[in-house]
Design a protein around this motif. Structure first.
Motif, short mmCIF file in Angstrom:
data_model
loop_
_atom_site.label_atom_id
_atom_site.label_comp_id
_atom_site.label_asym_id
_atom_site.label_seq_id
_atom_site.Cartn_x
_atom_site.Cartn_y
_atom_site.Cartn_z
N ILE A 74 -20.45 47.48 -24.37
CA ILE A 74 -20.82 48.70 -24.99
C ILE A 74 -20.34 49.14 -26.40
O ILE A 74 -21.08 49.86 -27.01
CB ILE A 74 -20.64 49.78 -23.87
N ALA A 75 -18.87 49.06 -26.50
CA ALA A 75 -18.11 49.78 -27.51
C ALA A 75 -18.86 49.02 -28.79
O ALA A 75 -18.85 49.44 -29.72
CB ALA A 75 -16.72 49.24 -27.21
N ARG A 76 -19.14 47.89 -28.68
CA ARG A 76 -19.48 46.82 -29.74
C ARG A 76 -20.79 47.16 -30.21
O ARG A 76 -21.02 47.31 -31.52
CB ARG A 76 -19.53 45.21 -29.40
N ALA A 77 -21.64 47.37 -29.44
CA ALA A 77 -23.02 48.02 -29.56
C ALA A 77 -22.95 49.40 -30.14
O ALA A 77 -23.93 49.82 -30.95
CB ALA A 77 -23.88 48.00 -28.28
N ALA A 78 -21.97 50.03 -29.96
CA ALA A 78 -21.82 51.48 -30.48
C ALA A 78 -21.04 51.60 -31.65
O ALA A 78 -20.99 52.61 -32.09
CB ALA A 78 -21.18 52.52 -29.24
N GLY A 79 -20.70 50.37 -32.14
CA GLY A 79 -19.88 50.27 -33.39
C GLY A 79 -18.34 50.91 -33.40
O GLY A 79 -17.82 51.70 -34.28
N ILE A 80 -17.99 50.84 -31.86
CA ILE A 80 -16.53 51.45 -31.96
C ILE A 80 -15.48 50.29 -31.41
O ILE A 80 -15.89 49.43 -30.75
CB ILE A 80 -16.47 52.87 -31.05
N ALA B 251 -25.06 52.00 -24.09
CA ALA B 251 -24.96 51.53 -22.61
C ALA B 251 -26.21 51.46 -21.97
O ALA B 251 -26.30 50.39 -21.42
CB ALA B 251 -23.92 52.59 -21.87
N ALA B 252 -27.12 52.56 -22.21
CA ALA B 252 -28.41 52.46 -21.57
C ALA B 252 -29.20 51.28 -22.09
O ALA B 252 -29.89 50.65 -21.08
CB ALA B 252 -29.30 53.81 -21.83
N ARG B 253 -29.29 51.03 -23.32
CA ARG B 253 -29.98 49.88 -23.88
C ARG B 253 -29.38 48.58 -23.34
O ARG B 253 -30.42 47.68 -22.85
CB ARG B 253 -29.90 50.02 -25.29
N LEU B 254 -27.92 48.24 -23.01
CA LEU B 254 -27.54 47.31 -22.62
C LEU B 254 -27.91 46.95 -21.19
O LEU B 254 -28.33 45.82 -20.52
CB LEU B 254 -26.01 47.15 -22.66
N PHE B 255 -27.67 48.25 -20.24
CA PHE B 255 -27.89 48.27 -18.97
C PHE B 255 -29.49 47.70 -18.76
O PHE B 255 -29.72 46.93 -17.83
CB PHE B 255 -27.78 49.66 -18.38
N GLU C 24 -19.91 52.79 -16.07
CA GLU C 24 -20.95 53.35 -15.41
C GLU C 24 -20.92 54.92 -15.83
O GLU C 24 -22.09 55.47 -16.00
CB GLU C 24 -21.00 53.46 -13.81
N GLU C 25 -19.68 55.46 -16.11
CA GLU C 25 -19.75 56.93 -16.48
C GLU C 25 -20.42 57.17 -17.91
O GLU C 25 -20.77 58.22 -18.29
CB GLU C 25 -18.36 57.17 -16.79
N ALA C 26 -20.53 55.94 -18.78
CA ALA C 26 -21.33 56.01 -20.03
C ALA C 26 -22.49 56.67 -20.26
O ALA C 26 -23.09 57.29 -21.22
CB ALA C 26 -21.21 54.59 -20.78
N VAL C 27 -23.32 56.45 -19.06
CA VAL C 27 -24.70 57.01 -19.07
C VAL C 27 -24.80 58.75 -18.64
O VAL C 27 -25.84 59.34 -18.75
CB VAL C 27 -25.61 56.37 -18.18
N ALA C 28 -23.54 59.35 -18.29
CA ALA C 28 -23.42 60.63 -17.86
C ALA C 28 -24.13 61.36 -19.22
O ALA C 28 -24.82 62.29 -18.68
CB ALA C 28 -22.13 60.98 -17.63
N PRO C 29 -23.94 61.41 -20.50
CA PRO C 29 -24.35 62.32 -21.36
C PRO C 29 -26.05 62.30 -21.38
O PRO C 29 -26.35 63.24 -21.47
CB PRO C 29 -23.98 61.68 -22.65
N LEU C 30 -26.66 61.23 -21.10
CA LEU C 30 -28.13 61.10 -20.90
C LEU C 30 -28.48 61.77 -19.82
O LEU C 30 -29.69 62.57 -19.86
CB LEU C 30 -28.49 59.64 -20.83
N TYR C 31 -27.94 61.74 -18.37
CA TYR C 31 -28.39 62.52 -17.39
C TYR C 31 -28.20 63.90 -17.70
O TYR C 31 -28.98 64.63 -17.46
CB TYR C 31 -27.44 62.12 -16.39
#
Length: 269
Positions: free
Chosen positions: A48-54, A31-35, A67-74
């Protein structure tokens, strides 16, 4: 049934949780890379799902919105900070433990690389410019603040135990611990059991306040650096800014319950 049988589900559960955490982080990085490369608005959850392979349905099992997808990085950055406070040498007072944690977390090369700090800058700027991402950032910061309070509570518990041991169960140190417990009960409204294990619990409201001040000092430093153009190293980097903010709080009562002004917890400077 043998005694070892119940251990198997616990191991499986632990492995499952680790795999889930790894998947969450992979999604977050995608997600971060795409954002960064194509912008938040132009990025869909399906991208994001496609980029993550899911599959997209897998994405939505982990996150309700893109937007919530970046929460683990924070959260990973916040965890590094609180872990560094926890791992600071036990003999350090809170002020020095916080400084120690800043130097080991926010100095490029000590915590994360200088190149990674540019990702941090981008993600923080994203939170500043998009309300939905700002909400995610704020929630992570609030969770980190509470974790920091628990870390400070553990350090207070260790310090109380050290003072009790040094006092040999009597004398001035024992009297200090007793006064600290009384002060903490008066502030927190709880009963006093008298042992060091109860000190942190009794002082938790004050420790939450101390954690809020420390967390704000660090958060504001990182945000101020992120919206500017200064490099991650040097006098305007996040570590230097955080240390200056913490220095401005030197007279703050970081460790309530220590002997100080009449009727007040003492100061650690």
């Amino acid at each position: 049934m043998t005694s070892s049988t119940p251990a198997t589900p616990r191991k499986s559960s632990s492995l499952t949780e680790r795999r889930k955490a790894a998947t969450r982080m992979e999604i977050a990085r995608a997600a971060a890379r795409l954002f960064v490369t194509q912008g938040l608005r132009a990025t869909r959850a399906e991208d994001i799902a496609r980029a993550a392979g899911i599959a997209p349905r897998t994405f939505y099992r982990y996150f309700a919105t893109k937007e919530e997808a970046v929460a683990p990085l924070y959260a990973e950055g916040a965890r590094r900070w609180t872990d560094a406070v926890r791992d600071a040498p036990a003999h350090l007072p809170v002020t020095q433990a916080l400084d120690h944690a800043v130097r080991h977390t926010f100095t490029p090369g000590a915590g994360i690389s200088a190149a990674s700090w540019q990702w941090v800058r981008t993600l923080i700027r994203m939170a500043d410019g998009h309300p939905a991402v700002r909400k995610v950032w704020a929630e992570v910061c609030q969770t980190s603040e509470r974790t920091l309070a628990e870390v400070l509570a553990a350090r207070a518990r260790t310090a109380a135990g050290t003072r009790t041991a040094a006092g040999g169960g009597g004398g001035a140190v024992a009297a200090t611990d007793s006064a600290a417990a009384t002060d903490s009960a008066a502030a927190g409204g709880g009963a006093v059991a008298g042992g060091p294990d109860n000190v942190a619990q009794d002082l938790f409201p004050q420790l939450r306040f101390a954690a809020a001040c420390a967390a704000a000092a660090v958060r504001v430093a990182v945000e101020a650096w992120a919206i500017g153009e200064a490099p991650a190293e040097g006098p305007e980097g996040p570590a230097a800014l955080a240390l200056r903010n913490l220095a401005a709080l030197r007279d703050f009562t970081w460790e309530p319950g220590q002997p100080g002004q009449p009727g007040e917890p003492g100061r650690t400077v």
